[in-house]
Scaffold this active site. Structure first.
Site, short mmCIF file in Angstrom:
data_model
loop_
_atom_site.label_atom_id
_atom_site.label_comp_id
_atom_site.label_asym_id
_atom_site.label_seq_id
_atom_site.Cartn_x
_atom_site.Cartn_y
_atom_site.Cartn_z
N SER A 264 41.27 49.99 33.27
CA SER A 264 42.48 49.31 33.33
C SER A 264 43.73 49.92 33.32
CB SER A 264 42.54 48.15 32.40
OG SER A 264 43.29 46.97 32.89
N ASP B 2 37.83 40.50 39.82
CA ASP B 2 38.69 40.93 38.99
C ASP B 2 40.08 40.36 39.22
OD1 ASP B 2 40.39 42.31 37.13
OD2 ASP B 2 39.36 44.36 37.59
N HIS C 67 37.07 41.68 35.50
CA HIS C 67 37.75 42.93 34.77
C HIS C 67 36.86 43.54 33.85
CE1 HIS C 67 41.35 45.23 34.50
NE2 HIS C 67 41.55 44.97 33.07
#
Length: 716
Positions: free
Chosen positions: A568, A653, A688
């Site tokens: 991330s 995501d 994600h």
């Protein structure tokens, strides 16, 4: 993160493989890109942008067109290429998965917590992917009631996230949130009758938070907009057939709204906050049809959190002069007058107040000092205090949350790089800690077989940056060892050293594992965070580079054996450092990386963008635009040698669009001058966090670890 972009993992860069193949620890032949069929090539479709007189040409902007068959074909082609390259590692992946699974006690349960007449816990069963949430009435010997069996809920679904539940005051109803997309940003809220086991007819999409009033029929919930920003709070009366009533709306696009109930069950709080400013509204939980009242009107750069005690309010308060926060108490009536506030915990420039828990006679405060955690317990009757301290040089300790206001004890957990997680109960009156449960490693684990150290690296500006390091005691620091360096470094999220059983598949094969507590996190206090964001963001990257150089200088490893990992916003870190210092790393794993910084932060229609102007900067302002452009990984890919790289993404995501890792990969393929391996692996069914089942997620970890091992010639 938000574009919390809030995972564990990272990045790695590579040197020539001759160094690896000559190393006695890495004996297998290491394959190169030229040993495989040609990788996929994304079509070049230039789009021109002009900001502040600077022209940008984005050849892969089209990859954001999720419904475009050509986009899906490219992602599938990259996945097929990835499978081809990794085909030879399948036996290793299977072996790693078996090892990792063997370190997990498949049939296990959490320590029950008492809450409003029931003991709540969750458990797992052998071979099953998801948790089962249960309760027992009165005591732990009572018959078990299964509240939610997520295995049954997820049956037949490629992805399923169970985001949590909340029980009504009379214990008969459960509000719960879930989705089938694997996205963290939006859930469907439903309601279950715990007496019959049936769901009620009400169902609300795009929900991000919820809380019960005390009448057992009214629920407050937050709703997300098209950009997935929670911006409205609604009141719903179950069974009334009335439409939900809007009770609060936040027009400021930098603020995100939440709703919660006080631990005392007396108040419903609406929270509205940006990265630097917050505001609370409150309502008597017994009067759900009433009107919310602002606690303290918002003031720019002032963040506060309100905790209700039956006799007073406690207010955690942060401003520019008190970055590490302080704690006040204020009367229930007259709290509006600041002259009535009293300091309970003063500001400490060397220790950050991270949060508190409220009890009838005590306050427990989570404190971060010198990068480590401690728990301070204050007796509000006699003003005495005790500190739960921990003897090891590297560890993580945190309060677990104790639901009952009148509890005589609190729960906390303790773990370190070589210490599996332990849950303790702390007697608030006597100060005695009792071990309730220690994480079991069925395949066997001896902490004394490993050395854990705290190492300090000197950053480019002279600042000392801490690292936590673990390795086998038999390892020699001669520069020949492979290593994995991980960090995150954004949003003030600390990179704590805790037990990660999966990584022992690396450590037991001779790897050094290190976690860097770089600026951008708040590991060393809130100023540490301030010094790693906005126009100081590059400190995050140079800190990480300094940590890598320290591992090499102290002969833990060498550039030919050093892998890095981040996810991330940690993937942004990985992308930035492989652009800056590619020769320093052998392999990089960038998980769902936030790498297309300029395009994303210029597009206010994307989830979370406007809220994050206070984290990254607003690129509509020239000073921030130029600074962000100078480090944005996608914009700084150039014709140079890069390490071996594995880049992952998720088609669903919502935090980091799948197109960011895809564009980054496409541009790297077109620009890089080396013969190292570059792979893109996109989960076409999730978001994600990748695979949602625990064993499916473990297989993804085994894949990443196999890639790292393969790149240094370790095949079994």
């Amino acid at each position: 993160m938000n574009k919390q972009r809030n995972l564990l993992m990272g990045c790695i860069a590579a040197l020539a493989f001759s160094a690896c193949t000559n190393n006695t620890k890495h004996t297998a032949t290491i394959t190169m890109q030229s040993d495989f069929p040609a990788p996929p090539v994304a079509s070049i479709k230039p789009v021109k942008f002009n900001e502040f007189g600077n022209e940008r040409i984005d050849n892969y902007f089209w990859l954001r067109e999720k419904e475009n068959p050509e986009v899906l074909a490219y992602l599938n082609a990259e996945n097929a290429y990835c499978d081809t390259v990794m085909q030879s590692t399948l036996p290793l992946q299977e072996k790693l998965f078996a090892e990792m699974k063997g370190r997990i006690k498949e049939t296990d349960e959490t320590v029950p917590q008492s809450d409003n007449g029931y003991f709540y816990y969750s458990r797992t069963e052998e071979g099953k992917q998801y948790r089962i949430y249960c309760r027992k009435k009165g005591d732990t010997n009572a018959p078990e009631e299964v509240v939610f069996d997520v295995n049954k809920m997820a049956e037949g679904k490629p992805a399923f996230i169970f985001a949590g539940y909340d029980i009504s005051t009379n214990n008969n109803l459960a509000a719960y949130a879930s989705n089938e997309t694997g996205s963290y940003a939006s859930f469907t809220l439903k309601f279950k009758n715990l007496e019959t086991g049936a769901d009620l007819p009400e169902s609300i999409d795009n929900v991000q938070g919820f809380a019960w009033a005390n009448d057992n029929k009214t629920v407050f919930y937050t709703l997300g907009n098209d950009a997935l920003r929670a911006w409205r709070v609604y009141r719903l009366e179950l069974g009334s057939n009335k439409p939900a009533a809007l009770v609060f709306e936040e027009p400021n696009e930098q603020f995100i709204v939440g709703v919660e109930k006080s631990k005392t069950d007396d108040f419903i709080f609406i929270t509205s906050g940006s990265f630097t400013t917050s505001e609370y509204l409150y309502l008597n939980a017994n009067e759900p049809a009433g009107k919310f009242k602002v606690f303290i009107p918002r003031t720019k750069d002032v963040e506060y959190h309100v905790y209700h005690h039956k006799e007073k309010f406690f207010i955690q308060y942060k401003d520019r002069e008190n970055l590490n926060s302080m704690l006040y108490e204020a009367p229930l009536t007259g709290y509006e007058n600041r002259s009535n506030w009293k300091v309970v915990i003063p500001h400490d420039a060397s220790a950050k107040l991270e949060g508190i828990d409220i009890f009838s006679d005590y306050i427990a405060a989570q404190i971060r000092r010198n990068g480590l955690n401690e728990i301070k317990v204050l007796n509000i009757r006699d003003n005495s205090s005790k500190t739960i301290s921990f003897p090891e040089p590297v560890y993580t300790a945190y309060m677990n949350g104790t639901p009952e206001y009148n509890s005589a004890s609190l729960r906390y957990s303790y773990t370190s790089l070589n210490r599996p997680n332990s849950v303790y109960e702390y007697d608030l009156a006597t100060g005695k800690s009792t071990l309730l449960k220690q994480q079991e490693v069925p395949s066997g684990f001896n902490p004394d077989d490993y050395t854990v150290e705290r190492v300090w690296a000197k950053a480019a500006d002279g600042v000392e940056v801490p690292m936590s390091v673990v390795y086998k005691k038999t390892l020699k620091k001669d520069g020949s060892n492979p290593a994995l360096l991980y960090s995150y470094g954004s949003y003030g999220a600390s990179s704590d050293a805790y037990f990660i059983s999966s990584f022992y598949s690396l450590i037991d094969r001779g790897f050094v594992f290190a976690v860097a507590q770089i600026r951008g996190g708040s590991d060393m206090g809130e100023q540490w965070y301030e010094d790693g964001k906005l126009l100081k963001k590059k400190n995050t990257f140079t800190d990480f580079i300094a940590c890598a150089e320290k591992l090499i200088a102290d002969k833990y490893t060498s550039p030919s054996g050093l892998a890095i990992m981040g996810g991330s916003a940690g993937g942004l870190l990985v992308g930035a450092v492989v652009n800056m210092r590619p020769e320093l790393f052998q392999t990089a794993v960038a998980q769902v990386p936030f790498v297309d910084v300029i395009n994303t932060m210029l597009d206010a229609s994307l989830p979370l963008t406007t809220q994050e102007y206070e984290e990254w900067g607003n690129p509509n302002i020239e000073e921030y635009y130029k600074y962000m452009l100078s480090y944005s990984p996608y914009d700084n890919v150039k014709a140079q040698n890069y390490p071996n790289m594995l880049i992952t993404g998720g088609l669903n995501d919502s935090q980091v669009g799948y197109h960011e890792p895809a564009k980054f990969t496409a541009k790297l393929r077109a620009m890089k001058t080396d013969n190292n391996i570059l792979l893109l692996k996109t989960n076409m069914e999730s978001g994600h966090g990748g695979a949602t089942g625990r064993f499916d997620a473990l297989k993804e970890t085994a894949f990443e670890v196999a890639f790292i091992l393969n790149r240094v010639g370790i095949t079994e």
